[in-house]
Every structure is written in structure tokens, then in C-alpha cells.
Design a protein around this motif. Sequence first.
Motif, PDB file in Angstrom:
ATOM      1  N   PRO A  76     -35.850  62.850  41.070  1.00 39.79           N
ATOM      2  CA  PRO A  76     -36.127  62.302  42.402  1.00 39.79           C
ATOM      3  C   PRO A  76     -35.003  61.419  42.941  1.00 39.79           C
ATOM      4  N   MET A  77     -34.050  61.058  42.086  1.00 41.91           N
ATOM      5  CA  MET A  77     -32.928  60.223  42.524  1.00 41.91           C
ATOM      6  C   MET A  77     -31.691  60.587  41.716  1.00 41.91           C
ATOM      7  N   VAL A  78     -30.572  60.630  42.414  1.00 37.47           N
ATOM      8  CA  VAL A  78     -29.283  60.835  41.755  1.00 37.47           C
ATOM      9  C   VAL A  78     -28.381  59.679  42.195  1.00 37.47           C
ATOM     10  N   ILE A  79     -27.813  58.990  41.223  1.00 35.45           N
ATOM     11  CA  ILE A  79     -26.887  57.892  41.519  1.00 35.45           C
ATOM     12  C   ILE A  79     -25.483  58.377  41.173  1.00 35.45           C
ATOM     13  N   VAL A  80     -24.610  58.333  42.159  1.00 32.20           N
ATOM     14  CA  VAL A  80     -23.231  58.767  41.953  1.00 32.20           C
ATOM     15  C   VAL A  80     -22.398  57.538  41.601  1.00 32.20           C
ATOM     16  N   GLY A  81     -21.806  57.552  40.420  1.00 25.13           N
ATOM     17  CA  GLY A  81     -20.925  56.472  39.989  1.00 25.13           C
ATOM     18  C   GLY A  81     -19.492  56.815  40.367  1.00 25.13           C
ATOM     19  N   ILE A  82     -18.838  55.909  41.079  1.00 27.39           N
ATOM     20  CA  ILE A  82     -17.494  56.159  41.589  1.00 27.39           C
ATOM     21  C   ILE A  82     -16.541  55.087  41.078  1.00 27.39           C
ATOM     22  N   ALA A  83     -15.435  55.536  40.490  1.00 30.58           N
ATOM     23  CA  ALA A  83     -14.370  54.617  40.082  1.00 30.58           C
ATOM     24  C   ALA A  83     -13.470  54.372  41.282  1.00 30.58           C
ATOM     25  N   THR A  84     -13.184  53.097  41.530  1.00 26.56           N
ATOM     26  CA  THR A  84     -12.367  52.705  42.690  1.00 26.56           C
ATOM     27  C   THR A  84     -11.167  51.885  42.233  1.00 26.56           C
ATOM     28  N   PRO A  85     -10.273  52.503  41.440  1.00 25.43           N
ATOM     29  CA  PRO A  85      -9.145  51.722  40.922  1.00 25.43           C
ATOM     30  C   PRO A  85      -8.176  51.310  42.024  1.00 25.43           C
ATOM     31  N   ARG A  86      -7.521  50.187  41.800  1.00 20.28           N
ATOM     32  CA  ARG A  86      -6.498  49.713  42.740  1.00 20.28           C
ATOM     33  C   ARG A  86      -5.290  49.246  41.946  1.00 20.28           C
ATOM     34  N   PRO A  87      -4.130  49.289  42.561  1.00 24.22           N
ATOM     35  CA  PRO A  87      -2.923  48.871  41.832  1.00 24.22           C
ATOM     36  C   PRO A  87      -3.043  47.428  41.343  1.00 24.22           C
ATOM     37  N   HIS A  88      -2.648  47.226  40.078  1.00 20.27           N
ATOM     38  CA  HIS A  88      -2.662  45.889  39.511  1.00 20.27           C
ATOM     39  C   HIS A  88      -1.578  45.837  38.438  1.00 20.27           C
ATOM     40  N   PRO A  89      -0.791  44.777  38.395  1.00 22.01           N
ATOM     41  CA  PRO A  89       0.318  44.725  37.443  1.00 22.01           C
ATOM     42  C   PRO A  89      -0.094  44.690  35.972  1.00 22.01           C
ATOM     43  N   LYS A  90      -1.319  44.269  35.680  1.00 24.37           N
ATOM     44  CA  LYS A  90      -1.742  44.151  34.280  1.00 24.37           C
ATOM     45  C   LYS A  90      -2.895  45.075  33.897  1.00 24.37           C
ATOM     46  N   VAL A  91      -3.499  45.736  34.873  1.00 22.00           N
ATOM     47  CA  VAL A  91      -4.674  46.555  34.579  1.00 22.00           C
ATOM     48  C   VAL A  91      -4.403  47.997  35.000  1.00 22.00           C
ATOM     49  N   PRO A  92      -4.072  48.869  34.041  1.00 21.68           N
ATOM     50  CA  PRO A  92      -3.807  50.255  34.402  1.00 21.68           C
ATOM     51  C   PRO A  92      -5.051  50.952  34.963  1.00 21.68           C
TER      52      PRO A  92
END
Length: 193
Positions: free
Chosen positions: A87-103
Motif C-alpha cells: 500500500p506504500m512505497v518509499i523511494v530512498g534517494i541519495a543526494t550527495p554534494r561536493p565536500h572536501p572530506k566526504v567522498p
Amino acid sequence: MNAITRFLLDRSSEPRLEAPAPPKAVLDLAFKCAARAPDHALLRPWRYLVVEGIARAELGELFAATCPEGASDQEQEKARKSPLRAPMVIVGIATPRPHPKVPEIEQVMSAAAGMTLLSLALSDAGYGAMWRTGAVAYHPAVLKGLGLAEGESIVGFLYTGTVASAKPEVPRPACSDYVEDWAGPGLSNPWPI
């Protein structure tokens, strides 16, 4: 053994789901749990879409559009009906952004960890969940149809609802099948469990 460990050992994916879906109060709490995922630099590299009601049929149309040219009517119909399995579907979305220490990969893993916590919170509230991906999660037509921005990706579709029927116990591997001690380069030894 404490209650949390017992809960984790009893966790399972639930493919047979029916109405009712989790109500808003349960969802809100589950999303608060998802936001507790490990998140280097507090980037919050995730977002979610909740798909219910007729929107599930629209999602099914997106899935059907991913069928290769020449796919049978049966294959297209299977893809079309896929989101109707819960009855429900949850779409998980990765939203990465540029960061000097976090690939980017760490940010995608953070989003995936959030999906795990979301699934566990829904299970704890008495609902079943099944995390699905497949080719539809990576197809440009689905990404565009769901409004993903450049650089965003789907980490999964979390089907959720009330468990319709129990499923057989799934055999689990022994720790020794996938864990070993590492004693240095070239000196790895199986973990004696």
C-alpha cells in the motif's frame, strides 16, 4: 541477550504486504530514525518520496517504461503492477554534494544506512517492509519521472504495509562464512568461531 539484539536477529524482509500502510505519525517517527544514520560532516545526503494510492500506478507506468523494446505484454504488466504489491512505497534517494572530506560514496552509504533505519523503525511499529532495487532503480526514465536532480540516485524502493502472512524462516549463514581475523598483509586467518 537484550531486546534490541533479539529484534535485529528476528528482522526479515516481508514480501506479502497489504493495507493499511503506516499512518503519518508512524512515518514521521520512522523518518526521524532514518535521519540518525551515520552522516560524516552532517551533510544530510538523502531525501525520500512517499508513494501511495493512485501514485503507485503512476510509478508502475514508469517501471513499465523501462522494459526493453520487444518485451512481452506480460513482462510490461509485471513491471506495471510491481508498486501495487504494497500500500506504500518509499523511494530512498541519495543526494550527495561536493565536500572536501566526504567522498560521494560515503554519502550514498549514509543514505542507504538511513533506509535500513527507516525499515527497522517501521518494523518496530508493527509494519512489514521489503527493500527492492533492480534495474528500475537505475533507469534514466525512472530517475527523470521521479524528479531526481543531476547527481542524485535511488538507493532503494521500500515497500511497506501490514504483513499479510508469515513467510518461512530464511536460513542465515554462520559468522565463520563471512568473517575472518586480519593479522596484517598476507597473514589473514579465518576467525575461529
